[in-house]
Design a protein around this motif. Structure first.
Motif, short mmCIF file in Angstrom:
data_model
loop_
_atom_site.label_atom_id
_atom_site.label_comp_id
_atom_site.label_asym_id
_atom_site.label_seq_id
_atom_site.Cartn_x
_atom_site.Cartn_y
_atom_site.Cartn_z
N UNK A 188 -1.64 5.22 10.58
CA UNK A 188 -2.17 6.58 10.46
C UNK A 188 -2.64 7.03 11.83
N UNK A 189 -2.18 8.20 12.25
CA UNK A 189 -2.54 8.78 13.54
C UNK A 189 -2.25 7.83 14.70
N UNK A 190 -1.12 7.15 14.64
CA UNK A 190 -0.69 6.29 15.73
C UNK A 190 -1.35 4.93 15.82
N UNK A 191 -2.18 4.57 14.84
CA UNK A 191 -2.80 3.25 14.89
C UNK A 191 -2.73 2.61 13.50
N UNK A 192 -2.79 1.28 13.48
CA UNK A 192 -2.74 0.55 12.22
C UNK A 192 -4.10 0.68 11.54
N UNK A 193 -4.11 1.32 10.36
CA UNK A 193 -5.37 1.53 9.65
C UNK A 193 -5.58 0.52 8.52
N UNK A 194 -4.50 -0.13 8.11
CA UNK A 194 -4.60 -1.10 7.02
C UNK A 194 -3.37 -2.00 7.03
N UNK A 195 -3.47 -3.09 6.29
CA UNK A 195 -2.35 -4.00 6.11
C UNK A 195 -2.21 -4.24 4.60
N UNK A 196 -0.98 -4.21 4.13
CA UNK A 196 -0.69 -4.53 2.74
C UNK A 196 0.09 -5.84 2.73
N UNK A 197 -0.34 -6.76 1.89
CA UNK A 197 0.31 -8.06 1.77
C UNK A 197 0.85 -8.18 0.34
N UNK A 198 2.14 -8.49 0.24
CA UNK A 198 2.79 -8.61 -1.07
C UNK A 198 3.49 -9.94 -1.19
N UNK A 199 3.52 -10.45 -2.41
CA UNK A 199 4.35 -11.60 -2.75
C UNK A 199 5.35 -11.13 -3.79
N UNK A 200 6.61 -11.48 -3.59
CA UNK A 200 7.67 -11.03 -4.48
C UNK A 200 8.41 -12.21 -5.07
N UNK A 201 8.90 -12.02 -6.28
CA UNK A 201 9.79 -12.97 -6.93
C UNK A 201 10.96 -12.19 -7.49
N UNK A 202 12.09 -12.87 -7.64
CA UNK A 202 13.28 -12.24 -8.20
C UNK A 202 13.61 -12.87 -9.54
N UNK A 203 13.95 -12.05 -10.50
CA UNK A 203 14.50 -12.53 -11.77
C UNK A 203 16.01 -12.46 -11.61
N UNK A 204 16.68 -13.60 -11.72
CA UNK A 204 18.11 -13.66 -11.48
C UNK A 204 18.83 -14.28 -12.68
N UNK A 205 20.12 -14.05 -12.74
CA UNK A 205 20.96 -14.66 -13.77
C UNK A 205 20.89 -16.19 -13.60
N UNK A 206 20.99 -16.93 -14.68
CA UNK A 206 20.92 -18.40 -14.59
C UNK A 206 21.97 -18.97 -13.65
#
Length: 166
Positions: free
Chosen positions: A76-94
């Motif tokens: 925001x306004x040229x500077x890092x105002x926050x960090x978002x951390x995510x963990x993802x998993x995938x549901x896949x065909x067997x």
């Protein structure tokens, strides 16, 4: 002396209540079946209620956890105002777990692009955990995964999400 006994008694009562609640609320080992009616069918249950009876069950999907978390800066306004951390998993065909791990670098790149775009349009601002925001994000992530892996991907699951403001 009484000051030492009261915390011990409270702990024992709490432990007993927890064990009792666990025993009381545990799932039943067998599902109770309704009694059979005059025609030999269970009362109130039509034959159509069990469409999978006699058919082989569908294969259970596999879940593949991405090895590392995704870190997305919020600028925001040229500077890092926050960090978002995510963990993802995938549901896949067997049987496709190995295919996901073989394509993981390409998949991570596609996911990061989607996450950066989502951050740039304000998707992680305000109530970023709102259902409508997460549906948009999951849909975009699934589309990106489908471009990399094809029809192997059934769904993308957001297993953890956190935002740290600066």
């Amino acid at each position: 002396m009484l000051r030492k006994i009261i915390p011990l008694l409270l702990a024992l009562v709490g432990l007993g209540g927890g064990v009792g609640a666990g025993l009381f609320l545990r799932p039943a080992s067998e599902v109770a079946r309704p009694a059979a009616g005059p025609e030999g069918k269970a009362d109130g249950i039509a034959e159509e209620a069990a469409p999978n009876e006699g058919k082989p069950s569908e294969a259970t999907p596999e879940y593949v956890k991405m090895n590392n978390q995704f870190v997305v800066p919020i600028v925001e306004e040229g500077r890092v105002s926050a960090m978002v951390v995510l963990s993802l998993s995938l549901e896949v065909e067997p049987g496709n777990t190995e295919a996901v791990y073989q394509r993981e670098p390409k998949l991570r790149d596609a996911f990061l692009q989607v996450l950066f775009d989502h951050a740039n349009i304000g998707g992680f601002s305000g109530s970023f955990t709102d259902v409508s925001n997460l549906v948009v994000l999951r849909t975009s992530l699934k589309e990106a995964a489908s471009l990399v892996l094809g029809t192997v991907v059934v769904d993308v699951l957001i297993t953890d999400i956190a935002r740290q403001d600066s």
